[in-house]
Write a protein that holds these residues in place. Structure first.
Motif, PDB file in Angstrom:
ATOM      1  N   ILE A 262      -0.486   5.212  21.749  1.00  0.00           N
ATOM      2  CA  ILE A 262      -1.606   4.833  22.614  1.00  0.00           C
ATOM      3  C   ILE A 262      -1.053   4.408  23.967  1.00  0.00           C
ATOM      4  N   SER A 263      -1.749   4.764  25.018  1.00  0.00           N
ATOM      5  CA  SER A 263      -1.351   4.369  26.361  1.00  0.00           C
ATOM      6  C   SER A 263      -2.598   4.194  27.214  1.00  0.00           C
ATOM      7  N   ARG A 264      -2.418   3.558  28.368  1.00  0.00           N
ATOM      8  CA  ARG A 264      -3.566   3.338  29.249  1.00  0.00           C
ATOM      9  C   ARG A 264      -3.143   3.545  30.692  1.00  0.00           C
ATOM     10  N   ASP A 265      -4.092   4.000  31.503  1.00  0.00           N
ATOM     11  CA  ASP A 265      -3.898   4.138  32.943  1.00  0.00           C
ATOM     12  C   ASP A 265      -5.022   3.338  33.592  1.00  0.00           C
ATOM     13  N   ASP A 266      -4.712   2.127  34.007  1.00  0.00           N
ATOM     14  CA  ASP A 266      -5.739   1.256  34.555  1.00  0.00           C
ATOM     15  C   ASP A 266      -6.296   1.801  35.878  1.00  0.00           C
ATOM     16  N   ALA A 267      -5.489   2.532  36.624  1.00  0.00           N
ATOM     17  CA  ALA A 267      -5.962   3.110  37.889  1.00  0.00           C
ATOM     18  C   ALA A 267      -7.042   4.158  37.636  1.00  0.00           C
ATOM     19  N   LYS A 268      -6.976   4.818  36.495  1.00  0.00           N
ATOM     20  CA  LYS A 268      -7.961   5.845  36.148  1.00  0.00           C
ATOM     21  C   LYS A 268      -8.981   5.341  35.139  1.00  0.00           C
ATOM     22  N   SER A 269      -8.861   4.075  34.722  1.00  0.00           N
ATOM     23  CA  SER A 269      -9.770   3.515  33.711  1.00  0.00           C
ATOM     24  C   SER A 269      -9.840   4.421  32.481  1.00  0.00           C
ATOM     25  N   THR A 270      -8.683   4.826  32.012  1.00  0.00           N
ATOM     26  CA  THR A 270      -8.610   5.770  30.904  1.00  0.00           C
ATOM     27  C   THR A 270      -7.564   5.309  29.896  1.00  0.00           C
ATOM     28  N   VAL A 271      -7.901   5.455  28.625  1.00  0.00           N
ATOM     29  CA  VAL A 271      -6.966   5.206  27.540  1.00  0.00           C
ATOM     30  C   VAL A 271      -6.738   6.512  26.802  1.00  0.00           C
ATOM     31  N   TYR A 272      -5.508   6.694  26.336  1.00  0.00           N
ATOM     32  CA  TYR A 272      -5.120   7.939  25.684  1.00  0.00           C
ATOM     33  C   TYR A 272      -4.615   7.669  24.273  1.00  0.00           C
ATOM     34  N   LEU A 273      -4.712   8.686  23.441  1.00  0.00           N
ATOM     35  CA  LEU A 273      -4.087   8.648  22.127  1.00  0.00           C
ATOM     36  C   LEU A 273      -3.364   9.974  21.936  1.00  0.00           C
ATOM     37  N   GLN A 274      -2.045   9.925  22.011  1.00  0.00           N
ATOM     38  CA  GLN A 274      -1.235  11.108  21.747  1.00  0.00           C
ATOM     39  C   GLN A 274      -0.945  11.166  20.260  1.00  0.00           C
ATOM     40  N   MET A 275      -1.378  12.247  19.628  1.00  0.00           N
ATOM     41  CA  MET A 275      -1.238  12.397  18.185  1.00  0.00           C
ATOM     42  C   MET A 275      -0.299  13.567  17.897  1.00  0.00           C
ATOM     43  N   SER A 276       0.736  13.292  17.125  1.00  0.00           N
ATOM     44  CA  SER A 276       1.716  14.318  16.777  1.00  0.00           C
ATOM     45  C   SER A 276       1.897  14.352  15.262  1.00  0.00           C
ATOM     46  N   SER A 277       2.531  15.408  14.793  1.00  0.00           N
ATOM     47  CA  SER A 277       2.762  15.580  13.349  1.00  0.00           C
ATOM     48  C   SER A 277       1.481  15.317  12.567  1.00  0.00           C
ATOM     49  N   LEU A 278       0.415  15.931  13.026  1.00  0.00           N
ATOM     50  CA  LEU A 278      -0.888  15.674  12.417  1.00  0.00           C
ATOM     51  C   LEU A 278      -0.957  16.176  10.990  1.00  0.00           C
TER      52      LEU A 278
END
Length: 117
Positions: free
Chosen positions: A69-85
């Protein structure tokens, strides 16, 4: 008006990767603890990952080492990078924003992730 809009879901083969995004608006994003939850039919919504305003992260045991999980406060966006699904990662994934632990959270509408061959 508060909005959380998830995107990036879809169909992926086992072992593949996806990146979910959640674009937020209508509240001071940088002050909020952001979370990703998921839910499958007949089961309760479960916490997948969270990231605090300072960047501290936490993960469910089932996704540790595979999801980031990561966030970019400048873009008001949170991400979830999912691998080895895995097929058991199949669920509707929801974005959640919470100011304090006891606060009423904001929720997005969800995005479907399906892991299948």
């Amino acid at each position: 008006q508060v909005q959380l809009v998830e995107s990036g879901g879809g169909l992926v083969q086992p072992g593949g990767s996806l990146r979910l995004s959640c674009a937020a608006s209508g509240f001071p994003f940088s002050l909020y603890h952001m979370n990703w939850y998921r839910q499958t039919p007949g089961k309760e919504r479960e916490l997948v990952a969270g990231i605090a305003r300072g960047g501290t992260t936490n993960y469910a045991d089932s996704v540790k080492g595979r999801f980031t999980i990561s966030r970019d406060d400048a873009k008001s966006t949170v991400y979830l990078q999912m691998s080895s699904l895995k097929p058991e990662d199949t669920a509707v994934y929801y974005c959640n924003a919470r100011l304090f632990p006891a606060s009423t959270p904001y929720w997005g509408q969800g995005t479907q992730v399906t892991v299948s061959s």
